[in-house]
Design an enzyme around this catalytic site. Sequence first.
Site, PDB file in Angstrom:
ATOM      1  N   HIS A 155      -3.880 -35.486  -0.270  1.00 29.67           N
ATOM      2  CA  HIS A 155      -2.862 -34.770  -1.048  1.00 29.67           C
ATOM      3  C   HIS A 155      -2.136 -33.711  -0.234  1.00 29.67           C
ATOM      4  O   HIS A 155      -1.069 -33.262  -0.611  1.00 29.67           O
ATOM      5  CB  HIS A 155      -3.511 -34.142  -2.288  1.00 29.67           C
ATOM      6  CG  HIS A 155      -3.926 -35.173  -3.292  1.00 29.67           C
ATOM      7  ND1 HIS A 155      -3.178 -35.460  -4.412  1.00 29.67           N
ATOM      8  CD2 HIS A 155      -4.974 -36.026  -3.318  1.00 29.67           C
ATOM      9  CE1 HIS A 155      -3.774 -36.436  -5.094  1.00 29.67           C
ATOM     10  NE2 HIS A 155      -4.869 -36.791  -4.446  1.00 29.67           N
ATOM     11  N   ASP A 362       3.458 -27.922   2.596  1.00 33.12           N
ATOM     12  CA  ASP A 362       2.906 -28.441   1.346  1.00 33.12           C
ATOM     13  C   ASP A 362       2.909 -29.965   1.422  1.00 33.12           C
ATOM     14  O   ASP A 362       3.881 -30.540   1.925  1.00 33.12           O
ATOM     15  CB  ASP A 362       3.800 -27.996   0.165  1.00 33.12           C
ATOM     16  CG  ASP A 362       2.994 -27.668  -1.078  1.00 33.12           C
ATOM     17  OD1 ASP A 362       1.912 -28.256  -1.255  1.00 33.12           O
ATOM     18  OD2 ASP A 362       3.460 -26.831  -1.881  1.00 33.12           O
TER      19      ASP A 362
HETATM   20  C1  GDG Z   1      -2.081 -30.380  -3.991  1.00 31.90           C
HETATM   21  C2  GDG Z   1      -1.163 -30.292  -2.749  1.00 31.90           C
HETATM   22  C3  GDG Z   1       0.435 -31.878  -3.856  1.00 31.90           C
HETATM   23  C4  GDG Z   1       0.473 -24.212 -11.490  1.00 31.90           C
HETATM   24  N1  GDG Z   1       0.347 -23.054 -12.188  1.00 31.90           N
HETATM   25  C5  GDG Z   1       0.077 -23.399 -13.452  1.00 31.90           C
HETATM   26  C6  GDG Z   1       0.028 -24.794 -13.531  1.00 31.90           C
HETATM   27  N2  GDG Z   1       0.278 -25.262 -12.319  1.00 31.90           N
HETATM   28  C7  GDG Z   1       0.381 -26.702 -12.005  1.00 31.90           C
HETATM   29  C8  GDG Z   1       1.799 -27.072 -11.632  1.00 31.90           C
HETATM   30  C9  GDG Z   1       1.582 -28.344 -10.830  1.00 31.90           C
HETATM   31  C10 GDG Z   1       0.212 -28.100 -10.203  1.00 31.90           C
HETATM   32  O1  GDG Z   1      -0.418 -27.040 -10.899  1.00 31.90           O
HETATM   33  C11 GDG Z   1       0.338 -27.655  -8.745  1.00 31.90           C
HETATM   34  O2  GDG Z   1       0.638 -28.755  -7.972  1.00 31.90           O
HETATM   35  P1  GDG Z   1       1.314 -28.593  -6.550  1.00 31.90           P
HETATM   36  O3  GDG Z   1       1.749 -29.939  -6.119  1.00 31.90           O
HETATM   37  O4  GDG Z   1       2.461 -27.646  -6.638  1.00 31.90           O
HETATM   38  O5  GDG Z   1       0.244 -27.922  -5.583  1.00 31.90           O
HETATM   39  P2  GDG Z   1      -1.371 -27.950  -5.274  1.00 31.90           P
HETATM   40  O6  GDG Z   1      -2.162 -27.398  -6.366  1.00 31.90           O
HETATM   41  O7  GDG Z   1      -1.491 -27.220  -3.964  1.00 31.90           O
HETATM   42  O8  GDG Z   1      -1.733 -29.504  -5.081  1.00 31.90           O
HETATM   43  C12 GDG Z   1       0.292 -30.534  -3.136  1.00 31.90           C
HETATM   44  C13 GDG Z   1      -0.582 -31.992  -4.997  1.00 31.90           C
HETATM   45  O9  GDG Z   1      -1.918 -31.727  -4.534  1.00 31.90           O
HETATM   46  C14 GDG Z   1      -0.559 -33.379  -5.639  1.00 31.90           C
HETATM   47  O10 GDG Z   1      -0.786 -34.380  -4.687  1.00 31.90           O
HETATM   48  O11 GDG Z   1       1.745 -31.981  -4.387  1.00 31.90           O
HETATM   49  O12 GDG Z   1       1.112 -30.543  -1.986  1.00 31.90           O
HETATM   50  O13 GDG Z   1      -1.305 -29.017  -2.111  1.00 31.90           O
HETATM   51  O14 GDG Z   1       1.480 -29.453 -11.670  1.00 31.90           O
HETATM   52  O15 GDG Z   1       2.570 -27.232 -12.786  1.00 31.90           O
HETATM   53  N3  GDG Z   1      -0.217 -25.468 -14.680  1.00 31.90           N
HETATM   54  C15 GDG Z   1      -0.417 -24.713 -15.798  1.00 31.90           C
HETATM   55  N4  GDG Z   1      -0.395 -23.358 -15.790  1.00 31.90           N
HETATM   56  C16 GDG Z   1      -0.146 -22.659 -14.629  1.00 31.90           C
HETATM   57  O16 GDG Z   1      -0.106 -21.423 -14.659  1.00 31.90           O
HETATM   58  N5  GDG Z   1      -0.651 -25.337 -16.957  1.00 31.90           N
END
Ligand code: GDG
Length: 461
Positions: A155, A362
Amino acid sequence: MARLVIVSNRVPIPKSRGATAGGLAVALRDIMTPGSMWFGWSGRLTAEPSLQPSLVEARGVTYATVDLANEAYKHFYVGFANGVLWPLLHFRLGLMHFRREDYEGYLAVNRTYADSLIKVLHADDTVWAHDYHLIPFGRLMRERGFQGPMGFFLHVPFVPPSMMEAVPVGRELIEDLCAYDILGFQTEEHARDFRDCAERMVGATVDGEWVKLNGRMTRAFADPIGIDAEAFARDAGRAATDKSVQRMAGSIVGREIAIGVDRMDYSKGLPNRFEAYASLLGRYPEHQRKIHLLQICPRSREEVDEYRKLRSELDRLAGRINGRFSDFDWTPLRYSTRAAPRSTLAGLYRLARIGLVTPLRDGMNLVAKEYVAAQNDDDPGVLVLSKFAGAAQELTEALIVNPFDPDAIADAMHQALTMPLPERRERHLALKAKVYRTTAALYARTFIDALARRSVPKLAA
Ligand code: GDG
């Protein structure tokens, strides 16, 4: 019957009907049909864990979990996974703290996972492991005699050989990845970096996407993850009735919102983002009193020192910005370290004129895609996106910025705030088409198809 078995460090056992599912569970929803299994850590630490997994069934899916030993988990999770692999794979060699005992703990936990899963696995099952916690898991399964199709999806980003060589066990990690049949990466750049590491560090032969090592073939390819865009857009449309969204809308009348949503993690570029906002307010004073930056950053991995340091730095920066610019009736930066419910998030994205996604590095960044899906087609906001997020490879109609340059982010924010409606619409329509095309369902199907076709072409001599 052949089953699909997902393996990940955390297992999202549904707690109740309608409970909000986490990111990976949403991404895999379509392929987790009745009969499939999800295996991983139970979340419990004990002195002497049993290897026999506990089984729970929900909606036809079996959730198999195993407890872990306290000490090994610390070395595995805090020490190696988040003290070595996470900083390494996010290009932060200076934050990497390598200790042999942590690597030993990392291997020990992976052995526990393999020993435990093998007890409930059928010979004709297909195994799909997720993320950097499970790099040696595939080799350990092969050593235990499992011959079936086995894939791994990373990821987070991957690094070129010059960086991978800095890890004392870099060769072992690359060899371990070659025990899988299929390796999925978020972008072609990450897949290529892996193939370069395999060629340069362990002498593998590379032909297109295929890597051959010790007579075994592995396909390393890009399979970008996505979201369920339709469902997210629906949530965003409905969120006008959400109390928190209404309160927010009521408190900003006549002002714009820029929104940032990130786990509190040093890869997300939060200090630079705060500095960029200060630069916007300082260099474009016409926006003072007319904008709020709403930053939601739930606390994460607080057992790791670097994350605690980041929190104090953000507290200090937020205080400085609000101290310098705020007025009695205007707080420029609103910053919350609590997680918001998913539907509230969807509604807040829709209210925001700017989606600020500026990680230093990222794998993909799903927030960028969620922000696009949540917009109102008639009056959409503008995505400001780091060139170092995997999402920037696809979402080229966003305002693409270098996250290491706060003034450049500020310029992009100014451009977004002054962008005429026709240009906003045009960019949005192009972005939306992409977010609706590369969905979570497509991502999962593509990977499973690749696993089903794991039979290998002959390498040119
Ligand atoms: C890893 C990789 C890759 C965030 N704050 C809240 C909340 N979130 C949710 C977001 C989004 C998820 O969490 C975060 O996903 P990301 O992709 O931005 O980042 P990582 O957590 O670092 O994930 C990344 C991912 O895996 C998938 O393969 O894209 O690059 O690092 O969905 O919306 N959700 C809620 N409240 C929050 O305050 N409900």
